[in-house]
Write a protein that holds these residues in place. Structure first.
Motif, PDB file in Angstrom:
ATOM      1  N   GLU A 351       0.768  -1.153   0.048  1.00  0.00           N
ATOM      2  CA  GLU A 351      -0.027   0.094  -0.021  1.00  0.00           C
ATOM      3  C   GLU A 351       0.782   1.073   0.107  1.00  0.00           C
ATOM      4  OE1 GLU A 351      -3.989   0.682   2.427  1.00  0.00           O
ATOM      5  OE2 GLU A 351      -2.409   2.013   3.337  1.00  0.00           O
ATOM      6  N   ARG A 353       0.834   5.479   0.008  1.00  0.00           N
ATOM      7  CA  ARG A 353       0.131   6.715   0.481  1.00  0.00           C
ATOM      8  C   ARG A 353       0.902   8.009   0.376  1.00  0.00           C
ATOM      9  NH1 ARG A 353      -3.408   6.201   4.200  1.00  0.00           N
ATOM     10  NH2 ARG A 353      -3.515   8.144   5.248  1.00  0.00           N
ATOM     11  N   THR A 354       0.180   8.994   0.622  1.00  0.00           N
ATOM     12  CA  THR A 354       0.965  10.407   0.703  1.00  0.00           C
ATOM     13  C   THR A 354       0.560  11.100   2.158  1.00  0.00           C
ATOM     14  OG1 THR A 354      -0.837  11.841  -0.022  1.00  0.00           O
ATOM     15  CG2 THR A 354       0.593  10.827  -1.755  1.00  0.00           C
ATOM     16  N   ARG A 358      -4.981   8.985   0.804  1.00  0.00           N
ATOM     17  CA  ARG A 358      -4.935   8.228  -0.714  1.00  0.00           C
ATOM     18  C   ARG A 358      -5.955   8.653  -1.676  1.00  0.00           C
ATOM     19  NH1 ARG A 358      -2.707   3.243  -1.286  1.00  0.00           N
ATOM     20  NH2 ARG A 358      -4.639   2.619  -2.307  1.00  0.00           N
ATOM     21  N   THR A 359      -7.078   9.357  -1.108  1.00  0.00           N
ATOM     22  CA  THR A 359      -8.162   9.706  -2.062  1.00  0.00           C
ATOM     23  C   THR A 359      -8.131  11.091  -1.959  1.00  0.00           C
ATOM     24  OG1 THR A 359      -9.831   9.533  -0.060  1.00  0.00           O
ATOM     25  CG2 THR A 359      -9.413   7.731  -1.423  1.00  0.00           C
ATOM     26  N   VAL A 361      -6.292  13.116  -3.527  1.00  0.00           N
ATOM     27  CA  VAL A 361      -5.162  13.955  -2.971  1.00  0.00           C
ATOM     28  C   VAL A 361      -4.561  15.033  -3.738  1.00  0.00           C
ATOM     29  CG1 VAL A 361      -2.540  13.451  -2.961  1.00  0.00           C
ATOM     30  CG2 VAL A 361      -4.150  11.611  -2.259  1.00  0.00           C
ATOM     31  N   ASP A 482       0.292  -1.071  -6.413  1.00  0.00           N
ATOM     32  CA  ASP A 482      -0.581  -0.306  -6.044  1.00  0.00           C
ATOM     33  C   ASP A 482      -0.300   1.219  -6.860  1.00  0.00           C
ATOM     34  OD1 ASP A 482      -2.576   0.729  -4.483  1.00  0.00           O
ATOM     35  OD2 ASP A 482      -1.283   1.554  -2.813  1.00  0.00           O
ATOM     36  N   LEU A 484      -1.851   5.629  -7.008  1.00  0.00           N
ATOM     37  CA  LEU A 484      -2.662   6.690  -6.583  1.00  0.00           C
ATOM     38  C   LEU A 484      -2.622   7.735  -7.678  1.00  0.00           C
ATOM     39  CD1 LEU A 484      -1.126   7.390  -3.048  1.00  0.00           C
ATOM     40  CD2 LEU A 484      -2.969   5.916  -3.650  1.00  0.00           C
TER      41      LEU A 484
END
Length: 495
Positions: A351, A353-354, A358-359, A361, A482, A484
């Motif tokens: 996974e 992420r920032t 993740r959504t 962004v 993964d 994004l």
């Protein structure tokens, strides 16, 4: 004798011995509606972003949004506004000083600002050089969770300047020239309730307020906190002017209607229910969809829709329905969807992420991005970043998640800074993990694709599909993947 309505009286007032210019009734309503739109959209919703959604960001990281806020809502950066954080009460400061004080006193706790239009009153005046402006007298409420200082209500005078083209009979250039605290409504001010109420029934805020009221009425429980995700056009994930307004307005509606704290998606959203949604067009109407979701199981508790707002409202506000380059983005999204392998049988899970989740962004020019990876086993990680112009850059060729770092977020390249810069638009982060070292990447030009060095960067030359094949090369290991989607933005400009 013709009866003159009360609200027309204020158009005959004086300032500096200069008589305020009179306008036709429809023009008067247009002035009020433009001022209301400025205060609701450009002022209040941008303030919500800076004092609520971006609550966890340091002040310097907010400069792009702050500059955009000033540019879109205020005459200039030197405009003085009422600052609730300063003593004596009634002190005026610049907008920048106000936001700085908020960060000091709020201690990274969100606050909610609202304007009570049900009691608004108006005065039309003019400056000594005959330029008209509108004074809006309105109750400004500030609510927070860190003590008395963040729970206040004051009557303020918002001075709205605008320009008038007499030949074209049109109004433009509405900007805030000052916000001051006042003790009471001026005797000569008047209320155009009919205009304000009618406008509220046909705007985006009213639609979202209706959805929020339905959400509250249908809820069997009352959570103390909720996570609000970005709404975008047809779930495309592209943040733009319309998604900004939806987010800010819905944020305010949820807190006001449901009396809950709204959390950012950048935090630990596995604890709180999630509100998510999207919008689309159907039969010349804007259709808004909303869902309440259990963050732990993904179960949808409620599904709501509203199609009361005509698309012409967006045209009047000069807000595009579809994001810029929507079709081009969809092509890339479809390609990534096709080349991304689904390997449920793989024991390795990855996974990425920032620091902004993740959504939804989003990064603005000059802001730094922090990347983290989580894997359930020690592994090697590769990262590719696809810029808005299609340039594909290798961010990490062999980042190692070591034994003892399993199932925890590990910061990637902590010594490096990923700074948001041009080109701006929709971008992608693609991540690959392998329990064994990856194959070496080709650097000699060939048809399948290769990497070339450009300064400090390794740029991939070839299609996204070809790159995906090369990146997943490992001798005896199943690859976990993964990705994004990220929106990068230059800043806000005048409409």
């Amino acid at each position: 004798m013709r009866t003159i309505s009360l609200y027309l009286v204020f158009f005959w007032l004086f300032l500096n011995s200069g008589r305020a210019q009179s306008f036709l009734p429809e023009e008067e309503k247009s002035i009020i509606e433009n001022a209301r739109k400025l205060l609701n959209t450009e002022y209040l919703q941008n303030l919500e972003i800076l004092t609520h959604y971006e609550v966890n960001q340091p002040f310097d990281a907010l400069r792009p949004q702050l500059q955009g806020f000033i540019k879109s809502a205020f005459r200039d950066a030197d405009v003085q506004i009422f600052n609730e954080f300063r003593e004596p009460l009634g002190t005026l400061t610049t907008v920048e000083e106000y936001i700085k004080d908020y960060h000091i006193f709020a201690k990274r706790k969100p606050i909610v600002n609202t304007l009570d239009w049900s009691k608004a009153r108006f005065q039309l005046k003019q400056t000594s050089d005959k330029k008209p402006f509108l004074n809006v007298y309105i109750l400004k409420k500030m609510q927070g969770s860190t003590g008395k200082i963040l729970n206040q209500e004051h009557l303020v005078e918002c001075r709205v300047q605008f320009d008038y083209n007499e030949k074209l009979k049109s109004f433009y250039g509405f900007k805030i020239a000052g916000i001051t605290k006042v003790q009471d409504y001026p005797k000569e001010s008047a209320t155009d309730v009919q205009t304000v109420v009618a406008a509220k029934k046909n705007d985006l805020f009213a639609v979202l307020d209706t959805l929020t009221a339905q959400l509250k009425a249908n809820s069997s429980t009352s959570p103390e906190e909720l996570v609000l995700e970005r709404f975008t056009y047809k779930k495309c994930g592209i943040n733009d002017a319309l998604s900004d307004q939806v987010f800010a307005a819905l944020n305010s509606c949820i807190q006001r209607r449901m009396n809950v704290s709204v959390q950012s998606v950048a935090g630990d959203k596995n604890v709180f229910p999630i509100i998510r949604g999207w919008y689309e067009d159907a039969e010349n109407q804007l259709v808004m969809h909303m869902e309440l979701v259990d963050s732990r199981t993904g179960k949808v508790f409620q599904q709501l829709s509203n199609a009361e707002l005509p698309l012409r409202w967006l045209e009047e506000q000069q807000i595009p329905l579809k994001p810029q380059n929507y079709q081009n983005v969809k092509v890339v999204q479809d390609t990534i969807r096709q080349i991304t392998s689904v390997t449920p049988q793989s024991a390795l899970k990855l996974e990425i992420r920032t620091d902004r989740g993740r959504t939804g962004v989003e990064y603005w020019a000059g802001q730094s991005m922090i990347l983290e990876a989580k894997a359930n086993r020690p592994c090697h990680v590769r990262l590719l970043y696809r810029l808005a112009d299609g340039t594909q850059t290798l961010l990490e060729n062999d980042f190692v998640i070591k034994p003892g770092q399993e199932n925890q977020l590990v910061r990637i390249a902590p010594e490096a800074s990923f700074i948001c810069s041009a080109p701006y638009g929709t971008e992608y982060l693609l991540a690959y993990a392998s329990e064994e070292p990856f194959c070496a990447l080709p650097t000699v030009p060939n048809r399948e694709g290769y990497f070339r060095q450009e300064g400090e960067y390794q740029i991939f030359v070839g299609s996204l599909s070809a790159f995906n094949t090369l990146m997943k090369c490992a001798k005896n290991s199943v690859i976990a993947e993964d990705h994004l989607q990220i929106t990068t933005r230059e800043g806000k400009t005048d409409k």
